[in-house]
Scaffold this motif. Sequence first.
Motif, PDB file in Angstrom:
ATOM      1  N   MET A   1      47.562  36.347  44.367  1.00  0.00           N
ATOM      2  CA  MET A   1      47.030  36.934  45.568  1.00  0.00           C
ATOM      3  C   MET A   1      47.991  37.995  46.061  1.00  0.00           C
ATOM      4  O   MET A   1      49.179  37.915  45.840  1.00  0.00           O
ATOM      5  CB  MET A   1      46.860  35.886  46.647  1.00  0.00           C
ATOM      6  N   SER A   2      47.479  38.967  46.763  1.00  0.00           N
ATOM      7  CA  SER A   2      48.358  40.012  47.278  1.00  0.00           C
ATOM      8  C   SER A   2      48.458  39.890  48.784  1.00  0.00           C
ATOM      9  O   SER A   2      47.460  39.891  49.487  1.00  0.00           O
ATOM     10  CB  SER A   2      47.826  41.382  46.882  1.00  0.00           C
ATOM     11  N   TYR A   3      49.667  39.748  49.241  1.00  0.00           N
ATOM     12  CA  TYR A   3      49.940  39.660  50.663  1.00  0.00           C
ATOM     13  C   TYR A   3      51.037  40.647  51.007  1.00  0.00           C
ATOM     14  O   TYR A   3      51.810  41.060  50.154  1.00  0.00           O
ATOM     15  CB  TYR A   3      50.393  38.249  51.063  1.00  0.00           C
ATOM     16  N   LYS A  64      41.318  28.235  49.937  1.00  0.00           N
ATOM     17  CA  LYS A  64      42.158  28.868  48.914  1.00  0.00           C
ATOM     18  C   LYS A  64      41.287  29.596  47.888  1.00  0.00           C
ATOM     19  O   LYS A  64      41.607  30.700  47.459  1.00  0.00           O
ATOM     20  CB  LYS A  64      43.031  27.830  48.204  1.00  0.00           C
ATOM     21  N   VAL A  65      40.174  28.970  47.517  1.00  0.00           N
ATOM     22  CA  VAL A  65      39.238  29.598  46.581  1.00  0.00           C
ATOM     23  C   VAL A  65      38.641  30.853  47.226  1.00  0.00           C
ATOM     24  O   VAL A  65      38.538  31.901  46.579  1.00  0.00           O
ATOM     25  CB  VAL A  65      38.132  28.607  46.155  1.00  0.00           C
ATOM     26  N   GLU A  67      39.967  32.750  49.523  1.00  0.00           N
ATOM     27  CA  GLU A  67      41.013  33.781  49.555  1.00  0.00           C
ATOM     28  C   GLU A  67      41.136  34.472  48.200  1.00  0.00           C
ATOM     29  O   GLU A  67      41.256  35.699  48.128  1.00  0.00           O
ATOM     30  CB  GLU A  67      42.366  33.171  49.913  1.00  0.00           C
ATOM     31  N   ARG A  68      41.114  33.688  47.149  1.00  0.00           N
ATOM     32  CA  ARG A  68      41.218  34.261  45.803  1.00  0.00           C
ATOM     33  C   ARG A  68      40.016  35.151  45.497  1.00  0.00           C
ATOM     34  O   ARG A  68      40.158  36.229  44.922  1.00  0.00           O
ATOM     35  CB  ARG A  68      41.337  33.139  44.755  1.00  0.00           C
ATOM     36  N   MET A  69      38.838  34.716  45.899  1.00  0.00           N
ATOM     37  CA  MET A  69      37.634  35.519  45.684  1.00  0.00           C
ATOM     38  C   MET A  69      37.734  36.847  46.441  1.00  0.00           C
ATOM     39  O   MET A  69      37.401  37.906  45.899  1.00  0.00           O
ATOM     40  CB  MET A  69      36.394  34.730  46.114  1.00  0.00           C
ATOM     41  N   ASP A  71      40.454  38.342  47.320  1.00  0.00           N
ATOM     42  CA  ASP A  71      41.493  39.128  46.666  1.00  0.00           C
ATOM     43  C   ASP A  71      40.905  39.912  45.494  1.00  0.00           C
ATOM     44  O   ASP A  71      41.214  41.094  45.302  1.00  0.00           O
ATOM     45  CB  ASP A  71      42.603  38.192  46.188  1.00  0.00           C
ATOM     46  N   ILE A  72      40.029  39.286  44.732  1.00  0.00           N
ATOM     47  CA  ILE A  72      39.361  39.946  43.605  1.00  0.00           C
ATOM     48  C   ILE A  72      38.437  41.045  44.120  1.00  0.00           C
ATOM     49  O   ILE A  72      38.400  42.155  43.577  1.00  0.00           O
ATOM     50  CB  ILE A  72      38.594  38.922  42.742  1.00  0.00           C
ATOM     51  N   LYS A  84      43.469  37.408  57.527  1.00  0.00           N
ATOM     52  CA  LYS A  84      43.336  35.960  57.424  1.00  0.00           C
ATOM     53  C   LYS A  84      44.009  35.353  58.643  1.00  0.00           C
ATOM     54  O   LYS A  84      45.091  35.783  59.048  1.00  0.00           O
ATOM     55  CB  LYS A  84      44.025  35.473  56.149  1.00  0.00           C
TER      56      LYS A  84
END
Length: 134
Positions: A1-3, A64-65, A67-69, A71-72, A84
Amino acid sequence: MSYVKIECNEAGRVPPGTLQPEQGKKDERMAIYEIEEDEWLRLARIGNGKDALLFSSPFCGTCKVAERMLDIVQAAEVPTTMYKININYAPKLREAWKITSVPCLVLVKDGEPQRFEYAMRSVDYLYKLLKEEE
C-alpha cells in the motif's frame, strides 16, 4: 500500500496540519492520506472538488481488503484524492453522516457527502464508481 511517510511527535501522533496533500511527501503514485477528524473538518480542499473518505477500523480485516482495493484503483490514476479515517476517533463525522459500519467509502463533492458505499464489491466496481464521479 502507498501511504505518505511523515514524522510523528514524541507521543507517536501526527502533528496537526501535516497531512495536507500539498505538504506531504508522496511516492510516485497517489497515496491514501491517513487523516484525523479535526484535520478533515479544517481541510482547505473541502469545497474545492471531490474527495473520497474511507472510514475503517484497525482491527477490521474487510477494511484492510478495501484499502488494498483502493490502492489498486489509485494506481490506475483515478483523479480523486483519497483519505482514510479511523471511525473510532471520528465521532462528529460518524454521527453527522450516520456511518453504520466499516468499511464505508464516502464520496464527497464540494464538502458534502454524495454517496456512501459499504460494499467494496471489486476493484473494477470501485474504479467505475470513482470514474463516474468525475
